[in-house]
Write an enzyme that holds these catalytic residues in place. Structure first.
Site, PDB file in Angstrom:
ATOM      1  N   GLY A  35       7.749 -11.793   7.487  1.00 39.54           N
ATOM      2  CA  GLY A  35       9.128 -12.090   7.130  1.00 39.54           C
ATOM      3  C   GLY A  35      10.111 -11.112   7.749  1.00 39.54           C
ATOM      4  N   GLY A  36      11.289 -11.041   7.177  1.00 38.62           N
ATOM      5  CA  GLY A  36      12.349 -10.217   7.748  1.00 38.62           C
ATOM      6  C   GLY A  36      12.255  -8.751   7.365  1.00 38.62           C
ATOM      7  N   GLU A  76     -13.960 -25.479   7.984  1.00 38.17           N
ATOM      8  CA  GLU A  76     -12.898 -24.507   7.730  1.00 38.17           C
ATOM      9  C   GLU A  76     -12.414 -23.753   8.980  1.00 38.17           C
ATOM     10  OE1 GLU A  76     -11.204 -23.361   4.858  1.00 38.17           O
ATOM     11  OE2 GLU A  76     -10.184 -22.052   6.270  1.00 38.17           O
ATOM     12  N   GLN A 131     -15.929 -28.579   0.623  1.00 42.53           N
ATOM     13  CA  GLN A 131     -14.875 -27.783  -0.032  1.00 42.53           C
ATOM     14  C   GLN A 131     -13.495 -28.432  -0.081  1.00 42.53           C
ATOM     15  OE1 GLN A 131     -12.537 -23.534   0.389  1.00 42.53           O
ATOM     16  NE2 GLN A 131     -14.456 -23.702   1.459  1.00 42.53           N
ATOM     17  N   SER A 132     -13.043 -29.023   1.029  1.00 42.06           N
ATOM     18  CA  SER A 132     -11.630 -29.445   1.076  1.00 42.06           C
ATOM     19  C   SER A 132     -11.324 -30.506   0.028  1.00 42.06           C
ATOM     20  CB  SER A 132     -11.299 -29.975   2.481  1.00 42.06           C
ATOM     21  OG  SER A 132     -12.106 -31.097   2.777  1.00 42.06           O
ATOM     22  N   LYS A 161     -15.681 -34.026  13.683  1.00 44.77           N
ATOM     23  CA  LYS A 161     -16.001 -33.402  12.397  1.00 44.77           C
ATOM     24  C   LYS A 161     -15.405 -32.007  12.398  1.00 44.77           C
ATOM     25  CE  LYS A 161     -20.419 -35.590  11.349  1.00 44.77           C
ATOM     26  NZ  LYS A 161     -21.850 -35.373  11.120  1.00 44.77           N
ATOM     27  N   VAL A 162     -14.950 -31.568  11.267  1.00 45.06           N
ATOM     28  CA  VAL A 162     -14.274 -30.264  11.233  1.00 45.06           C
ATOM     29  C   VAL A 162     -14.676 -29.475   9.981  1.00 45.06           C
ATOM     30  CG1 VAL A 162     -12.016 -29.155  10.963  1.00 45.06           C
ATOM     31  CG2 VAL A 162     -12.301 -30.962  12.650  1.00 45.06           C
ATOM     32  N   ASN A 190     -13.492 -37.170   1.858  1.00 47.52           N
ATOM     33  CA  ASN A 190     -13.369 -36.330   3.067  1.00 47.52           C
ATOM     34  C   ASN A 190     -14.633 -36.445   3.903  1.00 47.52           C
ATOM     35  OD1 ASN A 190     -14.741 -34.675   1.054  1.00 47.52           O
ATOM     36  ND2 ASN A 190     -14.547 -32.979   2.488  1.00 47.52           N
ATOM     37  N   PHE A 191     -15.051 -37.711   4.093  1.00 52.56           N
ATOM     38  CA  PHE A 191     -16.164 -37.964   4.993  1.00 52.56           C
ATOM     39  C   PHE A 191     -15.722 -37.734   6.431  1.00 52.56           C
ATOM     40  CE2 PHE A 191     -17.489 -41.182   1.659  1.00 52.56           C
ATOM     41  CZ  PHE A 191     -18.522 -40.398   1.181  1.00 52.56           C
ATOM     42  N   ASP A 204      -9.765 -25.574   4.349  1.00 55.19           N
ATOM     43  CA  ASP A 204     -10.376 -26.440   3.330  1.00 55.19           C
ATOM     44  C   ASP A 204      -9.531 -26.494   2.062  1.00 55.19           C
ATOM     45  OD1 ASP A 204     -12.591 -27.296   4.705  1.00 55.19           O
ATOM     46  OD2 ASP A 204     -13.840 -25.639   4.072  1.00 55.19           O
ATOM     47  N   LEU A 246     -25.163 -42.643  -6.748  1.00 57.82           N
ATOM     48  CA  LEU A 246     -25.044 -44.028  -6.297  1.00 57.82           C
ATOM     49  C   LEU A 246     -25.309 -44.072  -4.795  1.00 57.82           C
ATOM     50  CD1 LEU A 246     -24.067 -46.888  -7.286  1.00 57.82           C
ATOM     51  CD2 LEU A 246     -21.834 -46.271  -6.360  1.00 57.82           C
ATOM     52  N   ASP A 247     -26.198 -44.995  -4.397  1.00 61.39           N
ATOM     53  CA  ASP A 247     -26.388 -45.219  -2.962  1.00 61.39           C
ATOM     54  C   ASP A 247     -25.354 -46.241  -2.518  1.00 61.39           C
ATOM     55  OD1 ASP A 247     -27.077 -45.885  -0.416  1.00 61.39           O
ATOM     56  OD2 ASP A 247     -29.205 -46.236  -0.825  1.00 61.39           O
TER      57      ASP A 247
HETATM   58  N1  CAO Z   1     -24.330 -43.168  -0.520  1.00 57.08           N
HETATM   59  C1  CAO Z   1     -24.675 -43.487   0.739  1.00 57.08           C
HETATM   60  N2  CAO Z   1     -24.272 -42.826   1.817  1.00 57.08           N
HETATM   61  C2  CAO Z   1     -23.468 -41.766   1.614  1.00 57.08           C
HETATM   62  C3  CAO Z   1     -23.061 -41.363   0.338  1.00 57.08           C
HETATM   63  C4  CAO Z   1     -23.524 -42.119  -0.767  1.00 57.08           C
HETATM   64  N3  CAO Z   1     -23.216 -41.820  -2.024  1.00 57.08           N
HETATM   65  N4  CAO Z   1     -22.282 -40.286   0.459  1.00 57.08           N
HETATM   66  C5  CAO Z   1     -22.201 -40.005   1.785  1.00 57.08           C
HETATM   67  N5  CAO Z   1     -22.912 -40.917   2.481  1.00 57.08           N
HETATM   68  C6  CAO Z   1     -23.085 -40.979   3.926  1.00 57.08           C
HETATM   69  C7  CAO Z   1     -21.816 -41.279   4.662  1.00 57.08           C
HETATM   70  O1  CAO Z   1     -21.482 -42.625   4.548  1.00 57.08           O
HETATM   71  C8  CAO Z   1     -22.194 -40.854   6.081  1.00 57.08           C
HETATM   72  O2  CAO Z   1     -22.943 -41.879   6.674  1.00 57.08           O
HETATM   73  P1  CAO Z   1     -22.687 -42.407   8.197  1.00 57.08           P
HETATM   74  O3  CAO Z   1     -22.649 -41.184   9.058  1.00 57.08           O
HETATM   75  O4  CAO Z   1     -23.866 -43.273   8.456  1.00 57.08           O
HETATM   76  O5  CAO Z   1     -21.412 -43.138   8.205  1.00 57.08           O
HETATM   77  C9  CAO Z   1     -23.171 -39.698   5.839  1.00 57.08           C
HETATM   78  O6  CAO Z   1     -23.470 -39.730   4.437  1.00 57.08           O
HETATM   79  C10 CAO Z   1     -22.706 -38.335   6.190  1.00 57.08           C
HETATM   80  O7  CAO Z   1     -21.340 -38.141   5.848  1.00 57.08           O
HETATM   81  P2  CAO Z   1     -20.472 -37.119   6.703  1.00 57.08           P
HETATM   82  O8  CAO Z   1     -20.567 -37.515   8.140  1.00 57.08           O
HETATM   83  O9  CAO Z   1     -19.132 -37.036   6.118  1.00 57.08           O
HETATM   84  O10 CAO Z   1     -21.232 -35.743   6.433  1.00 57.08           O
HETATM   85  P3  CAO Z   1     -21.689 -34.613   7.469  1.00 57.08           P
HETATM   86  O11 CAO Z   1     -22.478 -33.677   6.641  1.00 57.08           O
HETATM   87  O12 CAO Z   1     -22.356 -35.149   8.668  1.00 57.08           O
HETATM   88  O13 CAO Z   1     -20.308 -33.930   7.907  1.00 57.08           O
HETATM   89  C11 CAO Z   1     -18.198 -32.842   7.504  1.00 57.08           C
HETATM   90  C12 CAO Z   1     -19.652 -33.059   7.034  1.00 57.08           C
HETATM   91  C13 CAO Z   1     -17.518 -31.999   6.484  1.00 57.08           C
HETATM   92  C14 CAO Z   1     -18.228 -32.116   8.858  1.00 57.08           C
HETATM   93  C15 CAO Z   1     -17.507 -34.205   7.648  1.00 57.08           C
HETATM   94  O14 CAO Z   1     -17.634 -34.908   6.443  1.00 57.08           O
HETATM   95  C16 CAO Z   1     -16.028 -34.091   8.009  1.00 57.08           C
HETATM   96  O15 CAO Z   1     -15.644 -33.798   9.140  1.00 57.08           O
HETATM   97  N6  CAO Z   1     -15.168 -34.375   7.019  1.00 57.08           N
HETATM   98  C17 CAO Z   1     -13.711 -34.411   7.230  1.00 57.08           C
HETATM   99  C18 CAO Z   1     -13.152 -33.032   7.372  1.00 57.08           C
HETATM  100  C19 CAO Z   1     -13.480 -32.164   6.183  1.00 57.08           C
HETATM  101  O16 CAO Z   1     -13.223 -32.465   5.051  1.00 57.08           O
HETATM  102  N7  CAO Z   1     -14.004 -30.980   6.502  1.00 57.08           N
HETATM  103  C20 CAO Z   1     -14.104 -29.927   5.522  1.00 57.08           C
HETATM  104  C21 CAO Z   1     -15.404 -29.837   4.933  1.00 57.08           C
HETATM  105  S1  CAO Z   1     -15.458 -28.408   3.944  1.00 57.08           S
HETATM  106  O17 CAO Z   1     -15.698 -27.192   5.028  1.00 57.08           O
END
Ligand code: CAO
Length: 415
Positions: free
Chosen positions: A247-248, A139, A17-18, A136-137, A96-97, A168, A72-73
């Site tokens: 507020g006030g 909402e 979402q974010s 990891k975070v 926002n990984f 988010d 795309l991988d």
């Molecule tokens: N090709 C290949 N790999 C990909 C890819 C692509 N097109 N897109 C994503 N990936 C991979 C990433 O590289 C990552 O791999 P590694 O862990 O090996 O480095 C993996 O997919 C998972 O990505 P992630 O860790 O970001 O995803 P998650 O589901 O485990 O976590 C979240 C999700 C939201 C908790 C985490 O991304 C995060 O903390 N983001 C920052 C804060 C944020 O934006 N939070 C709000 C989310 S909305 O509520």
């Protein structure tokens, strides 16, 4: 009509979402947003909270309008080559990984700078540098860590999260502003830069009035507009204030006619000082205009809950809309508690494009929230979200790949 961000190309590596909130806004402002997703799966929200089997969820569609989608991988060597072309082709990379994921892919800030020194790299993370930077975070974690939960709810209950997605979507909005500012600065420097919006920071920014109150409390030991005053106890931290105004001007949520059956038959009422006389007249308490216990804001502070209870006795004889119409005739600020059902049907929101009906090839028509920012010279037309990989061929062709190269990437499951 031209759009504010025409010509800006966004490499959109966002998910959930974010980040998508941010890039959707940029797309509405006219940027070409190319969303990069993993083949076969895509953004996890495509399949979360589905209401129609096999069809992109409303969660996904409502956060990804006006974007193009490519698969795309990014961990495959050939996929990385395509990604390098995209980095050279685009102005901004938004992601926002989880912390470190982009680096692990091989796309460090230094590498991106080598490929394209004008590239702006914009990130949402849960926390900024510090003890929690690697977490990891989601909402509600941000709402809790940013001060919202400790200050939301009633004093005799637990901390509460709010339905407004301030962690988010709120952080996505902050990031979008940072990106636009970085694009502006690049016009004079010619350089890109890193832009970081941490969710904890974004929530705290939206809760800044509570940090204001923290310091007022530390200095005076009491906050007279809080419901704890005068009978309750104040501790050392800002307490939850129920529905007190931030507020006030004191305010509270009060019942209206039908509250017994309708959970939203309520009104937010503000006892604004400049219209105190009008308030007294409307609710039939003219004696309060001159009574020293009620005549001034300071005198009213210890009696606020009683004031609201008296106003409520009046509003309970009217629907929230009747009460609002009557109070507004006297410039008394108030607002009905509107349900999502009521907002979805509200004609004025449809007329302004804040609530929009969109047609989707798989799900048919659905409602969404359009661009809340209205610009006279950059109108927003809300276009449906892309299907997974819908624009892969188109975008890779724009990047200069031949049909046979694209076929090979497809056969090797890189795209
Ligand atoms: N090709 C290949 N790999 C990909 C890819 C692509 N097109 N897109 C994503 N990936 C991979 C990433 O590289 C990552 O791999 P590694 O862990 O090996 O480095 C993996 O997919 C998972 O990505 P992630 O860790 O970001 O995803 P998650 O589901 O485990 O976590 C979240 C999700 C939201 C908790 C985490 O991304 C995060 O903390 N983001 C920052 C804060 C944020 O934006 N939070 C709000 C989310 S909305 O509520």
């Amino acid at each position: 009509m031209a759009k504010a961000l025409d010509g800006v190309r966004i490499l959109d590596f966002t998910h959930v979402q974010s980040g998508p909130t941010c890039t959707q806004l940029l797309a509405w402002l006219g940027a070409d947003v190319i969303k990069v997703e993993r083949a076969g799966a895509g953004d996890i929200t495509r399949e979360q909270l589905r209401d129609i089997p096999g069809v992109d969820s409303l969660y996904f569609t409502m956060l990804n309008h006006n974007k193009r989608s490519i698969t795309l991988d990014a961990k495959n060597p050939k996929g990385k080559q395509v990604l390098e072309r995209l980095v050279k082709h685009c102005d901004v990379l938004v992601e926002n990984f989880a912390p470190g994921a982009l680096d692990r892919m091989g796309f460090t800030w230094e590498r991106i700078q080598q490929l394209n020194p004008r590239m702006i790299v914009a990130s949402v993370k849960g926390f900024g540098p510090g003890p929690y930077q690697d977490c990891k975070v989601y909402e509600n974690v941000a709402q809790c860590a940013g001060g919202s939960a400790s200050t939301t709810g009633f004093d005799d209950g637990p901390p509460l999260v709010t339905g407004a997605q301030i962690g988010d979507s709120g952080t996505g909005l902050h990031l979008a502003l940072g990106i636009v500012a970085a694009l502006y600065q690049r016009m004079s420097t010619g350089r890109g830069q890193k832009v970081l919006a941490a969710m904890q920071d974004g929530v705290l920014n939206l809760c800044r009035v509570k940090l204001r109150d923290q310091q007022r409390l530390a200095r005076t030991g009491v906050m007279q507009e809080y419901p704890q005053y005068p009978h309750g106890q104040f501790g050392s931290a800002v307490p939850r204030a129920g529905n007190a105004s931030g507020g006030g001007q004191p305010g509270w949520i009060i019942k209206c006619k039908g509250w017994e059956k309708d959970p939203n038959a309520y009104l937010y009422f503000i006892a604004q000082a400049p219209v105190w006389k009008e308030i007294c007249k409307v609710i039939g308490k003219e004696e309060w205009i001159t009574d020293p216990d009620y005549a001034t804001p300071d005198a009213r502070l210890p009696r606020l809950l009683q004031v609201f209870a008296t106003v409520e006795a009046w509003t309970m004889t009217k629907t929230k809309f009747e009460a609002m119409a009557e109070l507004n005739q006297h410039d008394i600020p108030c607002g009905p508690i509107l349900s999502m059902e009521e907002l979805a049907a509200e004609p004025s929101l449809r007329a302004t494009g804040t609530v929009v009906e969109v047609d989707h090839p798989q799900r048919g028509k659905y409602l969404t929230v359009g661009n809340p920012i209205k610009m006279s010279d950059s109108l927003t037309e809300v276009m449906r979200s892309p299907l997974l990989g819908e624009h892969t061929q188109e975008v890779l062709t724009e990047l200069g790949l031949s049909d046979s190269e694209i076929r090979t990437l497809r056969a090797e499951k890189v795209i």
